[in-house]
Design a protein around this motif. Structure first.
Motif, PDB file in Angstrom:
ATOM      1  N   THR A 172       5.916  10.013  12.426  1.00  0.00           N
ATOM      2  CA  THR A 172       5.052   9.122  13.194  1.00  0.00           C
ATOM      3  C   THR A 172       4.506   8.034  12.268  1.00  0.00           C
ATOM      4  OG1 THR A 172       3.034  10.365  12.702  1.00  0.00           O
ATOM      5  CG2 THR A 172       4.348  11.069  14.622  1.00  0.00           C
ATOM      6  N   PRO A 173       4.021   6.925  12.818  1.00  0.00           N
ATOM      7  CA  PRO A 173       3.405   5.876  11.983  1.00  0.00           C
ATOM      8  C   PRO A 173       2.274   6.416  11.116  1.00  0.00           C
ATOM      9  CG  PRO A 173       3.842   5.020  14.162  1.00  0.00           C
ATOM     10  CD  PRO A 173       4.149   6.488  14.221  1.00  0.00           C
ATOM     11  N   ALA A 174       1.491   7.332  11.655  1.00  0.00           N
ATOM     12  CA  ALA A 174       0.388   7.903  10.874  1.00  0.00           C
ATOM     13  C   ALA A 174       0.923   8.694   9.681  1.00  0.00           C
ATOM     14  CB  ALA A 174      -0.471   8.802  11.758  1.00  0.00           C
ATOM     15  N   GLU A 175       1.993   9.442   9.874  1.00  0.00           N
ATOM     16  CA  GLU A 175       2.597  10.201   8.773  1.00  0.00           C
ATOM     17  C   GLU A 175       3.169   9.271   7.726  1.00  0.00           C
ATOM     18  OE1 GLU A 175       4.355  14.352  10.445  1.00  0.00           O
ATOM     19  OE2 GLU A 175       5.213  12.540  11.345  1.00  0.00           O
ATOM     20  N   LEU A 176       3.803   8.202   8.170  1.00  0.00           N
ATOM     21  CA  LEU A 176       4.377   7.233   7.225  1.00  0.00           C
ATOM     22  C   LEU A 176       3.283   6.566   6.397  1.00  0.00           C
ATOM     23  CD1 LEU A 176       7.101   5.583   9.482  1.00  0.00           C
ATOM     24  CD2 LEU A 176       7.473   7.153   7.569  1.00  0.00           C
ATOM     25  N   ARG A 177       2.176   6.245   7.054  1.00  0.00           N
ATOM     26  CA  ARG A 177       1.055   5.642   6.318  1.00  0.00           C
ATOM     27  C   ARG A 177       0.479   6.618   5.304  1.00  0.00           C
ATOM     28  NH1 ARG A 177      -0.124   3.515  11.513  1.00  0.00           N
ATOM     29  NH2 ARG A 177      -1.631   5.195  11.903  1.00  0.00           N
ATOM     30  N   ARG A 178       0.387   7.888   5.695  1.00  0.00           N
ATOM     31  CA  ARG A 178      -0.135   8.896   4.783  1.00  0.00           C
ATOM     32  C   ARG A 178       0.779   9.071   3.579  1.00  0.00           C
ATOM     33  NH1 ARG A 178       1.148  13.846   3.860  1.00  0.00           N
ATOM     34  NH2 ARG A 178       2.494  14.016   5.688  1.00  0.00           N
ATOM     35  N   LEU A 179       2.080   9.101   3.819  1.00  0.00           N
ATOM     36  CA  LEU A 179       3.037   9.233   2.727  1.00  0.00           C
ATOM     37  C   LEU A 179       3.002   8.034   1.795  1.00  0.00           C
ATOM     38  CD1 LEU A 179       6.099  10.748   4.623  1.00  0.00           C
ATOM     39  CD2 LEU A 179       4.761  11.874   2.830  1.00  0.00           C
ATOM     40  N   GLU A 180       2.880   6.842   2.366  1.00  0.00           N
ATOM     41  CA  GLU A 180       2.821   5.630   1.548  1.00  0.00           C
ATOM     42  C   GLU A 180       1.551   5.614   0.710  1.00  0.00           C
ATOM     43  OE1 GLU A 180       3.934   2.117  -0.225  1.00  0.00           O
ATOM     44  OE2 GLU A 180       5.091   3.571   0.937  1.00  0.00           O
ATOM     45  N   ALA A 181       0.436   6.034   1.313  1.00  0.00           N
ATOM     46  CA  ALA A 181      -0.820   6.089   0.558  1.00  0.00           C
ATOM     47  C   ALA A 181      -0.724   7.101  -0.579  1.00  0.00           C
ATOM     48  CB  ALA A 181      -1.974   6.449   1.490  1.00  0.00           C
ATOM     49  N   ALA A 182      -0.100   8.242  -0.311  1.00  0.00           N
ATOM     50  CA  ALA A 182       0.063   9.262  -1.345  1.00  0.00           C
ATOM     51  C   ALA A 182       0.965   8.755  -2.465  1.00  0.00           C
ATOM     52  CB  ALA A 182       0.642  10.534  -0.732  1.00  0.00           C
ATOM     53  N   ARG A 183       1.997   8.013  -2.099  1.00  0.00           N
ATOM     54  CA  ARG A 183       2.916   7.456  -3.097  1.00  0.00           C
ATOM     55  C   ARG A 183       2.198   6.430  -3.972  1.00  0.00           C
ATOM     56  NH1 ARG A 183       6.885   3.369  -3.824  1.00  0.00           N
ATOM     57  NH2 ARG A 183       8.830   4.173  -4.703  1.00  0.00           N
ATOM     58  N   GLU A 184       1.402   5.575  -3.353  1.00  0.00           N
ATOM     59  CA  GLU A 184       0.671   4.565  -4.113  1.00  0.00           C
ATOM     60  C   GLU A 184      -0.340   5.219  -5.046  1.00  0.00           C
ATOM     61  OE1 GLU A 184       1.178   1.217  -4.205  1.00  0.00           O
ATOM     62  OE2 GLU A 184       2.975   1.742  -3.037  1.00  0.00           O
ATOM     63  N   HIS A 185      -0.993   6.271  -4.570  1.00  0.00           N
ATOM     64  CA  HIS A 185      -1.938   6.998  -5.421  1.00  0.00           C
ATOM     65  C   HIS A 185      -1.216   7.612  -6.615  1.00  0.00           C
ATOM     66  CE1 HIS A 185      -5.319   9.472  -6.602  1.00  0.00           C
ATOM     67  NE2 HIS A 185      -4.603  10.574  -6.442  1.00  0.00           N
ATOM     68  N   LEU A 186      -0.054   8.161  -6.364  1.00  0.00           N
ATOM     69  CA  LEU A 186       0.729   8.773  -7.443  1.00  0.00           C
ATOM     70  C   LEU A 186       1.124   7.734  -8.483  1.00  0.00           C
ATOM     71  CD1 LEU A 186       2.223  11.225  -8.593  1.00  0.00           C
ATOM     72  CD2 LEU A 186       4.135  10.671  -7.082  1.00  0.00           C
ATOM     73  N   ILE A 187       1.554   6.561  -8.038  1.00  0.00           N
ATOM     74  CA  ILE A 187       1.938   5.495  -8.973  1.00  0.00           C
ATOM     75  C   ILE A 187       0.746   5.053  -9.799  1.00  0.00           C
ATOM     76  CG2 ILE A 187       2.759   3.107  -9.142  1.00  0.00           C
ATOM     77  CD1 ILE A 187       4.409   3.716  -6.565  1.00  0.00           C
ATOM     78  N   ALA A 188      -0.416   4.905  -9.149  1.00  0.00           N
ATOM     79  CA  ALA A 188      -1.624   4.502  -9.869  1.00  0.00           C
ATOM     80  C   ALA A 188      -2.004   5.534 -10.923  1.00  0.00           C
ATOM     81  CB  ALA A 188      -2.771   4.294  -8.888  1.00  0.00           C
ATOM     82  N   CYS A 189      -1.924   6.796 -10.572  1.00  0.00           N
ATOM     83  CA  CYS A 189      -2.252   7.864 -11.525  1.00  0.00           C
ATOM     84  C   CYS A 189      -1.238   7.894 -12.669  1.00  0.00           C
ATOM     85  CB  CYS A 189      -2.298   9.210 -10.818  1.00  0.00           C
ATOM     86  SG  CYS A 189      -3.701   9.401  -9.703  1.00  0.00           S
TER      87      CYS A 189
END
Length: 203
Positions: free
Chosen positions: A6-23
């Motif tokens: 779902t769009p909400a799941e995709l947004r959550r995954l993208e946010a998690a990916r961006e957080h991982l890259i930042a860390c």
């Protein structure tokens, strides 16, 4: 029928990916590429090590993304400075100063981008970004030649020399314990860059 996120799941995954890259970027800035293990990055991100592989197939893929993001931002900033209106020699001077100052203000990450030992995939990215830096410097050098502000020369060769020299001058200061940017170093670096291009040093 295949399951579609779902769009909400995709947004959550993208946010998690961006957080991982930042860390991961923070870990690399602190300990370098060699010690930025998947476990260290996962700990910084507050996730299990196995969760990293939900976003990246390997440590190398994550490292490449970290490099591209961080180096891409530096290329973008340098490009903005070198393409600004005004005298090309002044823009060249300002570009070298801004690049060096940003590096000295974020020494750990800058050292990782410029010189720290890294696996081959990151090394290949480093070479590609050096070509991008050279292209930016070559453009402003050619503009200086066209306007008579710089002597006739091969802009590509001068740009390659500038790219290599600026990085080499910064390597040791980036590894120093002193965390402050040296104004004397910046002034000498700018003067060296202008001499390399055949321009008079700033007063």
């Amino acid at each position: 029928m295949a399951y579609r996120k779902t769009p909400a799941e995709l947004r959550r995954l993208e946010a998690a990916r961006e957080h991982l890259i930042a860390c991961a970027t923070s870990v690399v800035a602190e300990v370098g590429w060699s010690q930025a293990s998947v476990t260290a990055v996962a700990d910084a991100a507050g996730i299990a090590a196995g969760s990293v592989y939900q976003h990246f197939p390997s440590k190398a893929a994550l490292a490449v993304e970290v490099f591209r993001r961080a180096a891409g931002r530096e290329v973008e900033v340098l490009g903005e400075v070198l393409a600004a209106p005004g005298d090309p020699v002044e823009r060249l001077s300002r570009g070298v100063e801004v690049f060096a100052r940003r590096a000295l203000e974020n020494r750990g990450l800058a050292h990782a981008l410029l010189a720290a030992p890294a696996e081959p995939a990151v090394g290949a990215e480093r070479l590609e970004f050096r070509r991008r830096y050279r292209a930016l410097f070559a453009t402003v050098v050619r503009e200086g030649i066209a306007e008579g502000a710089l002597p006739e020369q091969n802009g590509e060769i001068t740009a390659a020399a500038l790219t290599g020299a600026v990085g080499e001058v910064l390597v040791d200061p980036l590894g120093a314990a002193d965390g402050t940017a040296s104004e004397a170093l910046l002034a000498e670096l700018v003067a060296m860059a202008l001499r390399c291009a055949g321009a008079a040093p700033p007063p």
